[in-house]
Design a protein around this motif. Structure first.
Motif, PDB file in Angstrom:
ATOM      1  N   VAL A   1      54.413  55.523  37.927  1.00 48.47           N
ATOM      2  CA  VAL A   1      53.436  54.441  38.085  1.00 48.47           C
ATOM      3  C   VAL A   1      52.161  54.857  37.363  1.00 48.47           C
ATOM      4  CG1 VAL A   1      52.133  53.022  39.702  1.00 48.47           C
ATOM      5  CG2 VAL A   1      54.430  53.804  40.318  1.00 48.47           C
ATOM      6  N   LEU A   2      51.671  53.977  36.506  1.00 46.56           N
ATOM      7  CA  LEU A   2      50.476  54.251  35.715  1.00 46.56           C
ATOM      8  C   LEU A   2      49.431  53.170  35.946  1.00 46.56           C
ATOM      9  CD1 LEU A   2      48.804  55.499  33.368  1.00 46.56           C
ATOM     10  CD2 LEU A   2      50.158  54.066  31.812  1.00 46.56           C
ATOM     11  N   GLY A   3      48.209  53.574  36.317  1.00 51.86           N
ATOM     12  CA  GLY A   3      47.113  52.628  36.439  1.00 51.86           C
ATOM     13  C   GLY A   3      46.610  52.207  35.058  1.00 51.86           C
ATOM     14  N   VAL A   4      46.489  50.904  34.840  1.00 51.08           N
ATOM     15  CA  VAL A   4      46.022  50.384  33.552  1.00 51.08           C
ATOM     16  C   VAL A   4      44.911  49.361  33.799  1.00 51.08           C
ATOM     17  CG1 VAL A   4      48.186  50.748  32.321  1.00 51.08           C
ATOM     18  CG2 VAL A   4      47.847  48.619  33.561  1.00 51.08           C
ATOM     19  N   ASP A   5      44.119  49.154  32.783  1.00 49.97           N
ATOM     20  CA  ASP A   5      43.019  48.191  32.866  1.00 49.97           C
ATOM     21  C   ASP A   5      43.400  46.922  32.116  1.00 49.97           C
ATOM     22  OD1 ASP A   5      39.983  47.639  33.325  1.00 49.97           O
ATOM     23  OD2 ASP A   5      40.329  47.200  31.205  1.00 49.97           O
ATOM     24  N   LYS A   6      43.279  45.783  32.760  1.00 51.23           N
ATOM     25  CA  LYS A   6      43.553  44.480  32.143  1.00 51.23           C
ATOM     26  C   LYS A   6      42.360  43.581  32.370  1.00 51.23           C
ATOM     27  CE  LYS A   6      45.916  41.091  30.294  1.00 51.23           C
ATOM     28  NZ  LYS A   6      46.176  41.041  28.840  1.00 51.23           N
ATOM     29  N   ASP A   7      41.568  43.412  31.312  1.00 51.66           N
ATOM     30  CA  ASP A   7      40.390  42.542  31.387  1.00 51.66           C
ATOM     31  C   ASP A   7      39.469  42.927  32.545  1.00 51.66           C
ATOM     32  OD1 ASP A   7      41.319  41.098  29.191  1.00 51.66           O
ATOM     33  OD2 ASP A   7      42.507  39.762  30.471  1.00 51.66           O
ATOM     34  N   GLY A   8      39.309  44.242  32.735  1.00 50.57           N
ATOM     35  CA  GLY A   8      38.392  44.723  33.758  1.00 50.57           C
ATOM     36  C   GLY A   8      38.962  44.787  35.147  1.00 50.57           C
ATOM     37  N   SER A   9      40.229  44.481  35.336  1.00 56.95           N
ATOM     38  CA  SER A   9      40.853  44.563  36.655  1.00 56.95           C
ATOM     39  C   SER A   9      41.957  45.621  36.649  1.00 56.95           C
ATOM     40  CB  SER A   9      41.423  43.206  37.082  1.00 56.95           C
ATOM     41  OG  SER A   9      42.391  42.759  36.150  1.00 56.95           O
ATOM     42  N   GLU A  10      42.349  46.051  37.830  1.00 50.50           N
ATOM     43  CA  GLU A  10      43.282  47.159  37.986  1.00 50.50           C
ATOM     44  C   GLU A  10      44.713  46.656  38.133  1.00 50.50           C
ATOM     45  OE1 GLU A  10      41.581  48.771  41.473  1.00 50.50           O
ATOM     46  OE2 GLU A  10      39.856  49.673  40.436  1.00 50.50           O
ATOM     47  N   TRP A  11      45.595  47.171  37.274  1.00 48.11           N
ATOM     48  CA  TRP A  11      47.007  46.837  37.316  1.00 48.11           C
ATOM     49  C   TRP A  11      47.818  48.122  37.211  1.00 48.11           C
ATOM     50  CZ3 TRP A  11      48.870  41.770  37.807  1.00 48.11           C
ATOM     51  CH2 TRP A  11      47.891  40.786  37.768  1.00 48.11           C
ATOM     52  N   TYR A  12      49.117  48.005  37.447  1.00 48.07           N
ATOM     53  CA  TYR A  12      49.962  49.193  37.465  1.00 48.07           C
ATOM     54  C   TYR A  12      51.256  48.933  36.696  1.00 48.07           C
ATOM     55  CZ  TYR A  12      46.670  50.809  40.901  1.00 48.07           C
ATOM     56  OH  TYR A  12      45.498  51.189  41.521  1.00 48.07           O
ATOM     57  N   GLN A  13      51.506  49.820  35.744  1.00 46.67           N
ATOM     58  CA  GLN A  13      52.705  49.764  34.921  1.00 46.67           C
ATOM     59  C   GLN A  13      53.757  50.681  35.529  1.00 46.67           C
ATOM     60  OE1 GLN A  13      52.712  51.568  30.806  1.00 46.67           O
ATOM     61  NE2 GLN A  13      52.299  49.439  30.269  1.00 46.67           N
ATOM     62  N   VAL A  14      54.990  50.225  35.579  1.00 43.38           N
ATOM     63  CA  VAL A  14      56.062  50.995  36.222  1.00 43.38           C
ATOM     64  C   VAL A  14      57.112  51.386  35.182  1.00 43.38           C
ATOM     65  CG1 VAL A  14      57.897  50.946  37.968  1.00 43.38           C
ATOM     66  CG2 VAL A  14      55.684  49.865  38.444  1.00 43.38           C
ATOM     67  N   SER A  15      57.529  52.642  35.236  1.00 39.59           N
ATOM     68  CA  SER A  15      58.593  53.128  34.359  1.00 39.59           C
ATOM     69  C   SER A  15      59.673  53.789  35.195  1.00 39.59           C
ATOM     70  CB  SER A  15      58.038  54.123  33.330  1.00 39.59           C
ATOM     71  OG  SER A  15      57.435  55.236  33.986  1.00 39.59           O
TER      72      SER A  15
END
Length: 561
Positions: free
Chosen positions: A472-486
């Motif tokens: 699980v990786l925390g990513v920034d999307k337009d200033g908000s917090e999202w999480y990418q899963v691998s």
């Protein structure tokens, strides 16, 4: 374990005095922020989101009980009564006051510890297997060589300002638990046809923004040249590594750009100038260092113990703990023990000062006064008698240190993330806690079986999400917090990098996503398969289909990150 000599004591004491004066000058306005920054980094001090963070070196993860008590004391007196154990087998304090850091360093020096080269563009802490010296599959104890490398690399004037940080891991077992393939240099010790000690040497591994597994640069390097060949590698990197772009400055980028054959050619050309020079390791020098790692005074014990067997049969909770937290030992009648720092509701890798004191007592009472920190952010007692396990378990359970989840889904590797780190895109700890809560049923965890979940708050990958079975990786999307899963990452001999399953998720969704991934696994596994085996057999597609076809309640849109 290694003990400081007069020279060690003197240089560490001098470094403390030097940094105390540098701090004084900074606070007096005699040094600017830019001037002070490299000085504090050389002493392990970062400025994080809310406060400084001090990273303390634990060479190859080995601690004495005295040293652990000192870490507990520092947590009480200088921080907020806890410390964090990291994936590089170090200890971190998240709330020290800048003005008191020199006092902390002086306290550390009193027990032969320091924070030197735990940050900055230098050779960082040398890491190895947490079961070094006791593992049944060990070919050679790697700790003496790790100590030789530590002494060589500490204060090395030529490598004090590399293009980027540099990490070395050593392994002496048939089963790699030091994750050598994801390091800048990884050393795998083995015995040749004539029983000579050789090194399979990997180079150019690393995670972060561009995850790459290392490539073999030497298949059979004689151990005497461990330092000279490392010097040749690092000199080549120091000469040609990029300094114009910090994202492309790691050695992995250079190795990838040149190709392993051309990189090897350049390294060998450099090595030819000093191959048999003064840094060639002699048998006498290795023997000198190895005396610090002589086996303790083991008793002659049987592999069977009637009292242990009776408790194992009559106490299910104890039996579950033994299955997950007790490990084989090369000496009859002894076991290695993992004390879990991953109970549900606690940030992975955190330990209170009280818990650290308790573990120090365990080390004295049960394990010859020593303990280890694992790459997985747990604490290890390496030499416990079979007959002592039940009493140890009862005390550890009362202290919150006996959660029987080692290698299971709640044994999560996790960086501090956005709650502390100024580099993070998103918090990591709340995600870890939500996954722990989702699977807070030990019977269910045991049914799922062995699985590795790794969480990072940003692309720097301090949580090693790329090599998690689920990452699980925390990513920034337009200033908000999202999480990418691998899925599909793995550490060890057959290491692999995970594949991103698709668009990212909101924080509230992540635990549910992990649940759906587990559901697919449980529905499709064969009796002998772990999660990673099923992913490798089926591929990403069925997992992705389940996650994205069955949307979570309340989800409006998935961010394309």
């Amino acid at each position: 374990m290694y003990k400081y000599d007069e020279y060690d004591h003197r240089i560490v004491k001098e470094r403390v005095a030097q940094y105390r004066d540098q701090t004084r000058r900074y606070l007096a306005g005699e040094l600017t922020d830019d001037e002070f920054r490299p000085l504090r980094l050389q002493n392990g001090l970062y400025i994080q989101r809310h406060a400084p963070m001090l990273r303390v070196a634990i060479p190859y993860g080995l601690l004495s009980s005295t040293q652990l008590r000192k870490l507990a004391h520092i947590a009480r007196e200088y921080d907020r009564d806890y410390a964090h154990f990291s994936t590089r087998q170090n200890c971190q304090y998240n709330w020290p006051e800048l003005t008191r850091v020199p006092d902390i360093l002086e306290e550390l020096a009193s027990v032969e510890m320091h924070a030197i080269q735990t940050s900055g563009n230098c050779i960082r802490n040398i890491t190895t297997d947490q079961f070094a010296g006791v593992a049944p599959d060990e070919v050679v104890d790697p700790r003496p060589m790790a100590e030789v490398l530590r002494q060589w690399s500490t204060f090395h004037p030529e490598f004090a300002l590399l293009p980027r940080k540099f990490k070395i891991a050593v392994s002496g077992t048939t089963d790699d638990r030091a994750v050598v393939q994801m390091h800048d240099i990884g050393m795998e010790f083995y015995r040749g046809a004539n029983n000579e000690l050789l090194i399979k040497l990997w180079v150019g591994g690393g995670l972060g923004r561009t995850p790459i597994l290392g490539e073999v640069i030497q298949e059979a390097l004689p151990w005497q040249h461990a330092i000279t060949y490392c010097e040749a590698i690092i000199r080549t990197y120091n000469r040609w590594g990029r300094r114009d772009n910090s994202y492309k400055a790691r050695i992995k980028i250079l190795v990838k750009a040149l190709g392993i054959e051309e990189f090897r050619k350049q390294v060998d050309a450099e090595w030819a100038h000093h191959k048999d020079g003064p840094n060639t390791i002699t048998q006498a020098e290795l023997d000198r260092v190895a005396t610090h790692f002589d086996a303790p005074a083991y008793e002659t014990l049987s592999e069977s113990n009637a009292a242990f067997e009776e408790k194992l049969a009559s106490d299910k909770a104890f039996s579950n703990w033994v299955k997950r937290c007790v490990h084989a030992h090369k000496v009859s009648g002894y076991r290695a023990i993992t004390l879990s720092l991953k109970p549900t509701g606690i940030a992975p890798g955190d330990a209170t000062s009280e818990q650290m004191d308790i573990v120090a007592n365990f080390a004295d009472q049960y394990s010859f006064g020593e303990l280890r920190v694992s790459h997985e952010q747990n604490l290890i007692l390496a030499d416990v008698k079979l007959g002592d396990l039940y009493e140890l378990w009862k005390t550890a359970k009362a202290a919150g240190l006996a959660t029987p989840n080692i290698g299971l889904i709640t044994d999560i590797i996790c960086c501090p993330g956005g709650d502390f780190c100024s580099l993070a895109n998103a918090p990591s700890i709340p995600i870890a806690l939500s996954v722990q809560q989702q699977f807070d049923d030990l019977d269910y965890q045991h049914d799922i079986g062995e699985i590795e979940v790794n969480i990072s708050g940003c692309m720097n990958a301090c949580g090693h999400h790329h090599v998690g079975h689920i990452g699980v990786l925390g990513v920034d999307k337009d200033g908000s917090e999202w999480y990418q899963v691998s899925i599909g990452g793995k550490q060890g001999n057959d290491a692999s990098l995970g594949s991103v399953i698709g668009p990212s998720f909101a924080a509230a969704e992540v635990a549910g996503v992990v649940q759906r991934l587990i559901d697919v696994y449980l529905e499709n596994r064969t009796p002998e398969e772990r999660f990673i085996d099923t992913v490798r057999r089926l591929g990403v597609a069925p997992f992705k289909t389940r996650v994205y076809a069955d949307r979570l309640p309340g989800k409006k849109e998935v961010a394309n990150v």
